[in-house]
Every structure is written in C-alpha cells, then in structure tokens.
Design a protein around this motif. Structure first.
Motif, PDB file in Angstrom:
ATOM      1  N   CYS A 161       0.876  -1.213  -0.199  1.00  0.00           N
ATOM      2  CA  CYS A 161      -0.076   0.164   0.037  1.00  0.00           C
ATOM      3  C   CYS A 161       0.924   1.273  -0.111  1.00  0.00           C
ATOM      4  CB  CYS A 161      -0.979  -0.170   1.198  1.00  0.00           C
ATOM      5  SG  CYS A 161      -1.850  -1.456   1.340  1.00  0.00           S
ATOM      6  N   ALA A 162       0.604   2.129  -0.862  1.00  0.00           N
ATOM      7  CA  ALA A 162       1.071   3.493  -0.844  1.00  0.00           C
ATOM      8  C   ALA A 162      -0.064   4.401  -0.457  1.00  0.00           C
ATOM      9  CB  ALA A 162       1.784   3.707  -2.227  1.00  0.00           C
ATOM     10  N   GLU A 163       0.280   5.619  -0.416  1.00  0.00           N
ATOM     11  CA  GLU A 163      -0.910   6.650  -0.240  1.00  0.00           C
ATOM     12  C   GLU A 163      -1.451   6.910  -1.460  1.00  0.00           C
ATOM     13  OE1 GLU A 163       0.203  10.500   1.524  1.00  0.00           O
ATOM     14  OE2 GLU A 163       1.389   9.472   3.193  1.00  0.00           O
ATOM     15  N   ASN A 164      -2.862   7.390  -1.336  1.00  0.00           N
ATOM     16  CA  ASN A 164      -3.617   7.558  -2.636  1.00  0.00           C
ATOM     17  C   ASN A 164      -2.862   8.775  -3.331  1.00  0.00           C
ATOM     18  OD1 ASN A 164      -5.345   5.819  -1.451  1.00  0.00           O
ATOM     19  ND2 ASN A 164      -7.088   7.167  -1.439  1.00  0.00           N
ATOM     20  N   ASP A 165      -3.056   8.657  -4.961  1.00  0.00           N
ATOM     21  CA  ASP A 165      -2.325   9.526  -5.403  1.00  0.00           C
ATOM     22  C   ASP A 165      -3.080  11.055  -5.338  1.00  0.00           C
ATOM     23  OD1 ASP A 165      -4.741   9.805  -7.338  1.00  0.00           O
ATOM     24  OD2 ASP A 165      -3.813   8.605  -9.029  1.00  0.00           O
ATOM     25  N   GLN A 196      -3.405   3.562  -4.448  1.00  0.00           N
ATOM     26  CA  GLN A 196      -2.280   3.017  -5.282  1.00  0.00           C
ATOM     27  C   GLN A 196      -1.623   1.670  -4.243  1.00  0.00           C
ATOM     28  OE1 GLN A 196       0.395   6.194  -7.196  1.00  0.00           O
ATOM     29  NE2 GLN A 196      -0.061   6.877  -4.783  1.00  0.00           N
ATOM     30  N   ARG A 197      -2.356   0.367  -4.579  1.00  0.00           N
ATOM     31  CA  ARG A 197      -2.121  -0.702  -3.954  1.00  0.00           C
ATOM     32  C   ARG A 197      -1.923  -1.646  -4.786  1.00  0.00           C
ATOM     33  NH1 ARG A 197      -6.339   2.226  -0.913  1.00  0.00           N
ATOM     34  NH2 ARG A 197      -7.817   1.229  -2.061  1.00  0.00           N
ATOM     35  N   LEU A 198      -1.459  -2.749  -4.274  1.00  0.00           N
ATOM     36  CA  LEU A 198      -1.257  -3.952  -5.126  1.00  0.00           C
ATOM     37  C   LEU A 198      -1.310  -5.060  -4.018  1.00  0.00           C
ATOM     38  CD1 LEU A 198       2.046  -4.938  -5.401  1.00  0.00           C
ATOM     39  CD2 LEU A 198       2.170  -3.123  -6.673  1.00  0.00           C
ATOM     40  N   TYR A 199      -1.538  -6.505  -4.994  1.00  0.00           N
ATOM     41  CA  TYR A 199      -1.265  -7.584  -3.997  1.00  0.00           C
ATOM     42  C   TYR A 199      -0.008  -8.358  -4.776  1.00  0.00           C
ATOM     43  CZ  TYR A 199      -5.928  -6.709  -2.656  1.00  0.00           C
ATOM     44  OH  TYR A 199      -6.834  -6.270  -1.819  1.00  0.00           O
ATOM     45  N   TYR A 200       0.872  -8.712  -4.077  1.00  0.00           N
ATOM     46  CA  TYR A 200       2.141  -9.174  -4.474  1.00  0.00           C
ATOM     47  C   TYR A 200       2.001 -10.737  -4.195  1.00  0.00           C
ATOM     48  CZ  TYR A 200       7.081 -10.109  -5.299  1.00  0.00           C
ATOM     49  OH  TYR A 200       8.122 -10.357  -5.707  1.00  0.00           O
ATOM     50  N   TYR A 226       5.837   1.825  -5.136  1.00  0.00           N
ATOM     51  CA  TYR A 226       4.563   1.297  -5.983  1.00  0.00           C
ATOM     52  C   TYR A 226       4.880   1.104  -7.154  1.00  0.00           C
ATOM     53  CZ  TYR A 226      -0.145   1.307  -7.517  1.00  0.00           C
ATOM     54  OH  TYR A 226      -1.204   1.235  -8.440  1.00  0.00           O
ATOM     55  N   GLU A 227       4.933   2.402  -7.832  1.00  0.00           N
ATOM     56  CA  GLU A 227       5.213   2.407  -9.362  1.00  0.00           C
ATOM     57  C   GLU A 227       6.537   1.427 -10.083  1.00  0.00           C
ATOM     58  OE1 GLU A 227       3.585   3.998 -11.638  1.00  0.00           O
ATOM     59  OE2 GLU A 227       1.939   4.839 -10.076  1.00  0.00           O
ATOM     60  N   GLU A 228       7.442   1.469  -9.189  1.00  0.00           N
ATOM     61  CA  GLU A 228       8.585   0.567  -9.624  1.00  0.00           C
ATOM     62  C   GLU A 228       8.060  -0.797  -9.618  1.00  0.00           C
ATOM     63  OE1 GLU A 228      11.991   1.373  -7.095  1.00  0.00           O
ATOM     64  OE2 GLU A 228      11.842   3.313  -7.308  1.00  0.00           O
ATOM     65  N   LEU A 229       7.285  -1.323  -8.663  1.00  0.00           N
ATOM     66  CA  LEU A 229       7.010  -2.596  -8.665  1.00  0.00           C
ATOM     67  C   LEU A 229       6.042  -3.091  -9.819  1.00  0.00           C
ATOM     68  CD1 LEU A 229       6.192  -3.189  -4.723  1.00  0.00           C
ATOM     69  CD2 LEU A 229       8.055  -4.450  -6.141  1.00  0.00           C
ATOM     70  N   LEU A 230       5.303  -2.059 -10.158  1.00  0.00           N
ATOM     71  CA  LEU A 230       4.424  -2.141 -11.510  1.00  0.00           C
ATOM     72  C   LEU A 230       5.275  -2.321 -12.554  1.00  0.00           C
ATOM     73  CD1 LEU A 230       1.326   0.017 -10.778  1.00  0.00           C
ATOM     74  CD2 LEU A 230       1.477  -2.403 -10.420  1.00  0.00           C
TER      75      LEU A 230
END
Length: 95
Positions: free
Chosen positions: A24-28, A34-38, A80-84
């Motif tokens: 989880c990152a803060e909302n844009d 800005q969340r993802l499941y890994y 978060y962006e880097e992970l995507l």
C-alpha cells in the motif's frame, strides 16, 4: 525502501505463512488508490485499482483478502510504481 529491504520483508511474511502481501502507498493526487497484491510464490504484482482483493486471480482471492489485515506493507508511491514497472519487465523478458 530499497528493493532488497522489500525482499527481506517479503521473506519474513512468507515465513509467517503469507502467500500474498498487500502493498500500500498513499492515494495519488486525485485520490486514486495505489495498492497492489504481491504473489510471493510467483513474484507477480496485481494492481488493486478499485477491485479490491478481486484484482488477484480467483485461486488467490481468499489469501488476498486475508493479506489486507495480516500481511500489509506500506511503501512510497514511487516504490509502488517501481513494482508495477518491474512486473511489466519480468513479463516481457520471461513470458
């Protein structure tokens, strides 16, 4: 967060029984999540968007739902962006 720190935290979650980690990152700036499941086993990211745990594949949804409460990792928006982006690169190289 450095990627090596991320991987150490993922290993810790895995040792505690996690299959999925909720990142989880803060909302844009527009309030978008800005969340993802890994996926720990596949090293794959599933961007949550507005789908919630339904963003994960059907066979992982129960684990994704549990991760929201038990295996949550806060990161910066940049990480978060880097992970995507990393997920897109891995797909392009190995698939």
């Amino acid at each position: 967060m450095l990627y090596s720190d991320f991987l150490l935290k993922i290993k810790e979650f895995k040792n505690n029984g996690a299959k999925i980690v909720h990142v989880c990152a803060e909302n844009d700036i527009n309030g978008n999540p800005q969340r993802l499941y890994y996926d720990i086993n596949e090293h794959k990211s599933y961007d949550e968007g507005y789908a919630g745990f339904a963003a994960a594949p059907k066979h992982l949804r129960k684990d994704a739902s549990e991760a929201e409460f038990n295996f949550k990792l806060k990161v910066t928006a940049e990480f978060y962006e880097e992970l995507l982006v990393l997920d897109d690169i891995v797909d392009a190289v190995f698939n």
